[in-house]
Motif scaffolding. Structure first.
Motif, mmCIF file in Angstrom:
data_model
loop_
_atom_site.group_PDB
_atom_site.id
_atom_site.type_symbol
_atom_site.label_atom_id
_atom_site.label_comp_id
_atom_site.label_asym_id
_atom_site.label_seq_id
_atom_site.Cartn_x
_atom_site.Cartn_y
_atom_site.Cartn_z
ATOM 1 N N ASN A 85 0.819 -1.218 0.000
ATOM 2 C CA ASN A 85 0.000 0.000 0.000
ATOM 3 C C ASN A 85 0.848 1.262 0.000
ATOM 4 N N TRP A 86 2.063 1.158 0.502
ATOM 5 C CA TRP A 86 2.859 2.387 0.614
ATOM 6 C C TRP A 86 4.324 2.230 0.214
ATOM 7 N N ASP A 87 4.786 1.021 -0.148
ATOM 8 C CA ASP A 87 6.232 0.889 -0.359
ATOM 9 C C ASP A 87 6.747 1.755 -1.513
ATOM 10 N N HIS A 88 5.846 2.094 -2.455
ATOM 11 C CA HIS A 88 6.280 2.995 -3.536
ATOM 12 C C HIS A 88 6.592 4.395 -2.980
ATOM 13 N N GLN A 89 6.095 4.710 -1.797
ATOM 14 C CA GLN A 89 6.352 6.044 -1.225
ATOM 15 C C GLN A 89 7.732 6.130 -0.573
ATOM 16 N N TRP A 90 8.385 4.985 -0.342
ATOM 17 C CA TRP A 90 9.681 5.027 0.330
ATOM 18 C C TRP A 90 10.693 5.859 -0.452
ATOM 19 N N SER A 91 10.490 5.919 -1.774
ATOM 20 C CA SER A 91 11.452 6.681 -2.574
ATOM 21 C C SER A 91 10.800 7.931 -3.172
ATOM 22 N N SER A 92 9.622 8.283 -2.669
ATOM 23 C CA SER A 92 8.911 9.439 -3.239
ATOM 24 C C SER A 92 9.720 10.723 -3.065
ATOM 25 N N ASP A 93 9.833 11.494 -4.158
ATOM 26 C CA ASP A 93 10.531 12.781 -4.087
ATOM 27 C C ASP A 93 9.571 13.925 -3.764
ATOM 28 N N GLN A 94 8.337 13.584 -3.508
ATOM 29 C CA GLN A 94 7.351 14.629 -3.234
ATOM 30 C C GLN A 94 7.837 15.567 -2.126
ATOM 31 N N TYR A 95 7.516 16.847 -2.289
ATOM 32 C CA TYR A 95 7.849 17.843 -1.261
ATOM 33 C C TYR A 95 6.700 18.835 -1.163
ATOM 34 N N PRO A 96 6.175 19.142 0.047
ATOM 35 C CA PRO A 96 6.445 18.550 1.346
ATOM 36 C C PRO A 96 6.431 17.020 1.289
ATOM 37 N N MET A 97 7.276 16.410 2.112
ATOM 38 C CA MET A 97 7.577 14.986 1.987
ATOM 39 C C MET A 97 6.406 14.079 2.337
ATOM 40 N N ARG A 98 6.433 12.888 1.768
ATOM 41 C CA ARG A 98 5.538 11.838 2.226
ATOM 42 C C ARG A 98 6.085 11.288 3.551
ATOM 43 N N PRO A 99 5.210 11.007 4.513
ATOM 44 C CA PRO A 99 5.706 10.470 5.788
ATOM 45 C C PRO A 99 6.467 9.159 5.625
ATOM 46 N N GLU A 100 6.048 8.343 4.649
ATOM 47 C CA GLU A 100 6.727 7.046 4.450
ATOM 48 C C GLU A 100 8.181 7.250 4.036
ATOM 49 N N ARG A 101 8.448 8.277 3.240
ATOM 50 C CA ARG A 101 9.838 8.551 2.830
ATOM 51 C C ARG A 101 10.651 8.987 4.063
ATOM 52 N N ILE A 102 10.018 9.750 4.937
ATOM 53 C CA ILE A 102 10.718 10.178 6.160
ATOM 54 C C ILE A 102 11.116 8.937 6.969
ATOM 55 N N LEU A 103 10.182 8.004 7.119
ATOM 56 C CA LEU A 103 10.508 6.776 7.871
ATOM 57 C C LEU A 103 11.620 5.992 7.175
ATOM 58 N N ALA A 104 11.540 5.892 5.846
ATOM 59 C CA ALA A 104 12.544 5.105 5.114
ATOM 60 C C ALA A 104 13.936 5.713 5.307
ATOM 61 N N GLU A 105 14.032 7.046 5.231
ATOM 62 C CA GLU A 105 15.348 7.695 5.399
ATOM 63 C C GLU A 105 15.852 7.516 6.831
#
Ligand SMILES: Cc1ncc(C[n+]2csc(CCOP(=O)(O)OP(=O)(O)O)c2C)c(N)n1
Length: 589
Positions: A380-400
């Motif tokens: 449901n969200w693993d594609h967001q781990w590398s999302s470059d969206q800004y303001p950031m996706r929360p999932e990318r914050i967790l992944a980093e």
């Protein structure tokens, strides 16, 4: 011979050598192994501060007593020791109240030493006493949540009460004990050997062999058993015993919020967290289990989907065996087939030993089913781990964050996306590295608790992941970290509002009135990074998603505390379970 003050043990006895109580108390705390006390000064406790200043004990002064209480809580969780809080009376005691209640609801051992008005002012309503309707009774504010509330009425009682406090706080079900000390008692004379009694070494309750055999047999012969681990498994340091039991009988493990880390998140028998913010595979497997053996948990509302049998637990028909340190928890929320009062580590060790080599039901493709269920939810969200969206996706914050922090580093959350997201979507592989406020779910816990965590483990990374709402409740944590030289990191997920509650309100009422930060009708975001720099700390504002990883690595390598402010989309955490507040809201005209 010293002058004998009104509070001595026996003034008629022949020459007993005496010393001032605050110095004797401090030496007693040293003997108990107390290495740090968090607190905030006031005229009622400076006698003790003077003694502490001359001792080996470190005193960490905070700018708000709630910060001190949460820091003690974080220290106790990370060190496994009883934490000590020192507070002034009246406003100090009431400011600390939230932090102490938070620790109580999560069963954290803590001794709170509070100064009080001079004992001879009883009933006269002196300066800063919380009175009006009750005399000399302010300590009772702590009564609903402390294991004991002691007021020391005579100096000669101080040693005995201190011994009781340090005995009770960590024993049985751990929790805070308040010792309220009228300030004249700190300055009274006591015999030099008054603090001779140390708390007794305690053996902890285990399970008798017949009960062990009964539980192991029930697990082995059940068709769909589940081991359900609460925070009690982690606080008892019983994770390897849990793994041994699960592996011996091939039983899947689900856990509460505070139970996260009971097995590494990549363990093939780990289902994950249950409840409103849990995982579908965890909720479904628990709901359809024929037997649940729950250990060290209250079977609390959030983890049990408001106890609604359609979502997480359906007991009966599922049979429940409940092992807990506190008999009051057994049978509270569910009909229970067998209750066992025992220490989680001893109980799990006994069960694992009896389970070793025992035949059990064929569990079929259990491990594959778990892997498939966990993977399906993550999709449901693993594609967001590398999302470059800004303001950031929360999932990318967790992944980093996961990439930057070593496996043994601490993630100390607050409440909001941070807590719910980490619990659900952030792998923890070293037990005890996920620290979170569960029972009281206090906004403001994380940024303060991380201070105590870092003191307990100065050589390990400690990051507080927090929303902008939670961070701004008590931003003076930065000043304390600077003074105490604690290189902690606060990663602020900035969505310009109390996002979790805004999400709830907009889901039910179509607006988020009163929940977002606004000025002149436009979103309002403070510059927390600049604020950190004003305190002399490091402050970094994330300007693109790709900046976060390097910023985190720099912060963890730095010797200064760092605030990293990451603008974030206000996206809700998935809620596979149920919370029946959602059935209560009604929208009017
Ligand atoms: C002391 C306290 N007050 C209110 C709440 C209710 N509450 C739960 S989550 C939340 C919002 C937290 O906002 P923020 O820290 O910005 O995180 P976000 O929800 O935006 O991720 C609030 C107000 C609480 N848990 N604790």
């Amino acid at each position: 011979m010293s002058t004998v003050a009104p509070h001595t043990v026996d003034r008629t006895e022949q020459a007993t050598e005496t010393r001032i109580a605050s110095y004797l108390l401090t030496e007693y705390l040293e003997r108990l192994g107390v290495e740090v006390i968090f607190g905030l000064c006031g005229h009622t406790i400076i006698a003790l501060l003077d003694a502490l200043g001359k001792s080996r004990i470190r005193f960490v002064s905070t700018r708000h007593e709630q910060i001190a209480a949460h820091a003690v809580d974080g220290y106790a969780r990370a060190s496994g020791k009883t934490g000590v809080l020192l507070t002034h009376l009246g406003p100090g005691l009431t400011n600390a109240c939230t932090g102490v209640a938070n620790a109580a609801l999560d069963s954290i051992p803590m001794v709170v030493i509070a100064g009080d008005v001079p004992s001879h002012y009883y009933g006269r309503h002196p300066h800063q006493e919380v009175n009006l309707q009750q005399d000399a009774d302010q300590c009772q504010i702590y009564r609903p949540f402390c294991k004991r509330v002691y007021r020391v009425d005579r100096a000669e009682d101080l040693p005995r009460i201190m011994e009781r406090a340090f005995h009770l706080a960590p024993s049985g079900r751990p929790g805070p004990v308040l010792v309220d000390v009228p300030m004249d008692i700190f300055s009274a004379d006591l015999p030099v050997d008054a603090f001779h009694q140390l708390p007794a070494p305690m053996s902890r309750p285990t399970v008798d062999q017949a009960t062990v055999a009964q539980i192991v047999e029930a697990l082995a012969s059940a068709e769909r058993p589940v081991l359900y681990a609460g925070g009690g498994v982690l606080s008892a340091r019983a994770t390897s015993e849990l793994a041994a039991l699960a592996e011996a009988l091939e039983v899947p493990v689900a856990h509460t919020l505070m139970g996260k880390g009971c097995l590494p998140d990549d363990h093939p028998l780990l289902l994950g967290q249950t409840g409103f913010w849990g995982l579908p595979i965890a909720n479904d497997t628990c709901r359809t289990a024929d037997l649940i053996v729950a250990v060290g948990t209250r079977l609390a509302e959030a983890n049990s989907s408001s106890w609604d049998p359609r979502y997480t637990f359906s007991m009966p028909p599922t049979r429940l065996i409940h092992i807990d340190a506190d008999e009051a928890e057994i049978g509270r929320n569910y009909p229970t087939d067998l209750g066992v009062v025992a220490d989680a580590k001893l109980a799990l060790a006994a069960l694992a030993a009896a389970a070793r080599g025992k035949r059990h039901q064929n569990r079929g493709p259990l491990r594959d089913d778990i892997a498939r269920g966990r993977r399906a939810f993550a999709e449901n969200w693993d594609h967001q781990w590398s999302s470059d969206q800004y303001p950031m996706r929360p999932e990318r914050i967790l992944a980093e964050l996961r990439k930057a922090v070593p496996a043994d580093g601490f993630i100390v959350t607050d409440v909001g996306w941070n807590k719910n997201g980490v619990a659900q979507q952030f792998p923890i592989t070293v037990p005890g590295t996920f620290i979170t406020p569960s029972g009281l779910a206090t906004m403001g816990f994380g940024p303060s608790a991380v201070l105590g965590v870092k003191i307990a483990h100065p050589d390990r990374a400690a990051v507080s992941l927090v929303g902008d709402g939670g961070f701004s409740t008590n931003p003076s944590v930065v000043a304390t970290a600077m003074e105490a030289e604690l290189s902690v990191v606060w990663l602020v997920m900035d969505n310009a509002g109390f996002g979790t509650i805004a999400g709830l309100e907009s889901m039910h009422y179509g607006s988020s009135f009163g929940c977002m930060f606004e000025r002149g009708g436009k979103p309002y975001s403070a510059d927390y990074a600049a604020m950190a720099r004003a305190f002399g700390a490091r402050g970094v504002t994330i300007e693109s998603a790709g900046d976060l990883g390097p910023a985190l690595r720099d912060a963890l390598a730095s010797h200064l505390p760092t605030v990293i402010q990451a603008p974030m989309e206000n996206a809700p955490t998935p809620t596979p379970g149920h919370w029946n507040i959602n059935d209560i809201y009604r929208k009017g005209q």
